[in-house]
Design a protein around this motif. Structure first.
Motif, PDB file in Angstrom:
ATOM      1  N   ARG A 155       0.837  -1.212   0.000  1.00  0.00           N
ATOM      2  CA  ARG A 155       0.000   0.000   0.000  1.00  0.00           C
ATOM      3  C   ARG A 155       0.866   1.255   0.000  1.00  0.00           C
ATOM      4  O   ARG A 155       0.515   2.267  -0.601  1.00  0.00           O
ATOM      5  CB  ARG A 155      -0.939  -0.001   1.209  1.00  0.00           C
ATOM      6  CG  ARG A 155      -2.083  -0.994   1.120  1.00  0.00           C
ATOM      7  CD  ARG A 155      -3.157  -0.697   2.153  1.00  0.00           C
ATOM      8  NE  ARG A 155      -2.658  -0.841   3.515  1.00  0.00           N
ATOM      9  CZ  ARG A 155      -2.728  -1.969   4.220  1.00  0.00           C
ATOM     10  NH1 ARG A 155      -3.270  -3.054   3.681  1.00  0.00           N
ATOM     11  NH2 ARG A 155      -2.276  -2.023   5.458  1.00  0.00           N
ATOM     12  N   ALA A 156       2.008   1.177   0.691  1.00  0.00           N
ATOM     13  CA  ALA A 156       2.880   2.347   0.783  1.00  0.00           C
ATOM     14  C   ALA A 156       3.396   2.781  -0.579  1.00  0.00           C
ATOM     15  O   ALA A 156       3.643   3.968  -0.808  1.00  0.00           O
ATOM     16  CB  ALA A 156       4.056   2.052   1.718  1.00  0.00           C
ATOM     17  N   VAL A 157       3.575   1.823  -1.486  1.00  0.00           N
ATOM     18  CA  VAL A 157       4.081   2.163  -2.825  1.00  0.00           C
ATOM     19  C   VAL A 157       2.955   2.141  -3.861  1.00  0.00           C
ATOM     20  O   VAL A 157       3.209   2.138  -5.062  1.00  0.00           O
ATOM     21  CB  VAL A 157       5.223   1.215  -3.241  1.00  0.00           C
ATOM     22  CG1 VAL A 157       6.407   1.373  -2.294  1.00  0.00           C
ATOM     23  CG2 VAL A 157       4.778  -0.235  -3.314  1.00  0.00           C
ATOM     24  N   ASN A 158       1.713   2.102  -3.350  1.00  0.00           N
ATOM     25  CA  ASN A 158       0.535   2.148  -4.222  1.00  0.00           C
ATOM     26  C   ASN A 158       0.448   0.984  -5.199  1.00  0.00           C
ATOM     27  O   ASN A 158       0.038   1.139  -6.355  1.00  0.00           O
ATOM     28  CB  ASN A 158       0.485   3.482  -4.991  1.00  0.00           C
ATOM     29  CG  ASN A 158       0.297   4.663  -4.068  1.00  0.00           C
ATOM     30  OD1 ASN A 158      -0.658   4.706  -3.303  1.00  0.00           O
ATOM     31  ND2 ASN A 158       1.238   5.590  -4.120  1.00  0.00           N
ATOM     32  N   ARG A 159       0.827  -0.180  -4.713  1.00  0.00           N
ATOM     33  CA  ARG A 159       0.715  -1.400  -5.506  1.00  0.00           C
ATOM     34  C   ARG A 159       0.065  -2.501  -4.651  1.00  0.00           C
ATOM     35  O   ARG A 159       0.602  -3.585  -4.481  1.00  0.00           O
ATOM     36  CB  ARG A 159       2.090  -1.865  -6.008  1.00  0.00           C
ATOM     37  CG  ARG A 159       2.827  -0.875  -6.879  1.00  0.00           C
ATOM     38  CD  ARG A 159       2.115  -0.617  -8.199  1.00  0.00           C
ATOM     39  NE  ARG A 159       2.878   0.273  -9.062  1.00  0.00           N
ATOM     40  CZ  ARG A 159       2.774   1.607  -9.053  1.00  0.00           C
ATOM     41  NH1 ARG A 159       1.929   2.205  -8.200  1.00  0.00           N
ATOM     42  NH2 ARG A 159       3.501   2.341  -9.874  1.00  0.00           N
ATOM     43  N   PRO A 160      -1.132  -2.226  -4.106  1.00  0.00           N
ATOM     44  CA  PRO A 160      -1.754  -3.208  -3.205  1.00  0.00           C
ATOM     45  C   PRO A 160      -2.030  -4.545  -3.862  1.00  0.00           C
ATOM     46  O   PRO A 160      -1.975  -5.595  -3.214  1.00  0.00           O
ATOM     47  CB  PRO A 160      -3.053  -2.519  -2.775  1.00  0.00           C
ATOM     48  CG  PRO A 160      -3.321  -1.511  -3.849  1.00  0.00           C
ATOM     49  CD  PRO A 160      -1.979  -1.031  -4.296  1.00  0.00           C
TER      50      PRO A 160
END
Length: 306
Positions: A155-160
């Motif tokens: 989630r932190a790198v927007n790739r959940p």
């Protein structure tokens, strides 16, 4: 300036300057699970436009390369390229690395720095003064905590969705590695270089149970980790000793213990199997490899039993 803590409810004292400690080498202090929201106003470890991420911790390196775009990775920790302790060494050698100094990190112009909350505090404070956004992670002691960390970093790198793919791989590997129903577990000890044996209440302990072993560390009065003497192991051997590869010319006290000729005396009652050190240092994506190796060891030990 933004500092975020994403911490499962357990802790480990580690030092980036001394290399990663074993997954099981942690204290028993329980740390409340918190996400501290700093002045940037985030409510989770996530950012709308994370384009450049610097990782300062080996286990976060491993998750990052599985969930982030290659272009998002501004640098990994220098430990990531060491094949003795890293499962992503080949990939890491093709990516930038950092030795973790504040000046070096800032020069990489990261949108986000991810690190262990037990890494040197002075580095974190220097990065904050220079305006860096930092997410600090704990080290998971259980499968559930490890899976949660994968999802949080994704989630932190927007790739959940990539985090979910990693989790699906872990869950599939656990199913494939499970012992057949009603199979008696094999008593085992897990040894890592420097003389430490994995105790109870840590990730490898849970993985042993999920793959047909039972960790008998309690029999030797070990906590979460500890030392078993040669005499005690000979007098009361487990059915299996799982240990890494001993490197020639660099034997530690612990290496000498597990390679001692006296252990040959109990060879018929104690099987030996290889469990590379790099599979003991981290959870996350590494779990898929760890449980596969454990399952293979269980099958070979069982087939060789009289």
């Amino acid at each position: 300036m933004c500092l975020i803590r994403a911490t499962p409810p357990h802790g480990i004292t580690d030092h980036l300057g001394e290399g990663p400690l074993p997954v099981f080498a942690r204290n028993s202090k329980r740390i409340a699970c918190t996400i501290a929201v700093a002045i940037c106003g985030w409510t989770s470890v996530a950012c709308a436009d994370v384009q450049r991420v610097v990782s300062l911790y080996p286990c976060l390196d491993t998750i990052l390369v599985h969930v982030a775009d290659r272009e998002q990775i501004a640098a990994l920790s220098y430990y990531a390229s060491d094949p003795r302790s890293s499962t992503i060494a080949d990939i890491a050698k093709t990516l930038p690395m950092t030795y973790g100094t504040a000046e070096e990190i800032v020069s990489l112009r990261p949108d986000l720095v991810i690190s262990s909350q037990y890494a040197p505090q002075k580095t974190h404070e220097a990065l904050q003064r220079l305006g860096a956004k930092i997410a600090l992670f704990d080290v998971p002691l259980t499968l559930a905590e490890s899976i949660a960390q994968v999802r949080e970093l994704a989630r932190a790198v927007n790739r959940p969705e990539r985090g979910e793919a990693v989790v699906a791989n872990i869950e599939a590997a656990l199913v494939a590695a499970a012992a057949p129903p009603n199979t008696p577990p094999i008593s085992a000890l897990v040894f890592q270089s420097n003389g430490f044996f994995a105790g109870q209440g840590v990730l490898i302990d849970e993985l042993l149970g999920r793959t047909g072993f039972v960790n008998v560390a309690a029999r030797y009065q070990l906590g979460q980790f500890g030392v078993v003497t040669l005499e005690r192991m000979i007098a009361d051997p487990p059915q299996a000793l799982l240990s890494g590869v001993i490197e020639a010319g660099g034997l530690t006290w612990g290496d000498r213990l597990v390679s001692h000729p006296a252990l040959a005396r109990v060879a018929q009652g104690m099987a030996r199997a290889e469990l590379p050190e790099r599979l003991l240092l981290c959870g996350g994506p590494v779990i898929t490899q760890t449980v596969a190796v454990l399952a293979d060891a269980r099958r070979r030990i069982a087939s060789a039993a009289p």
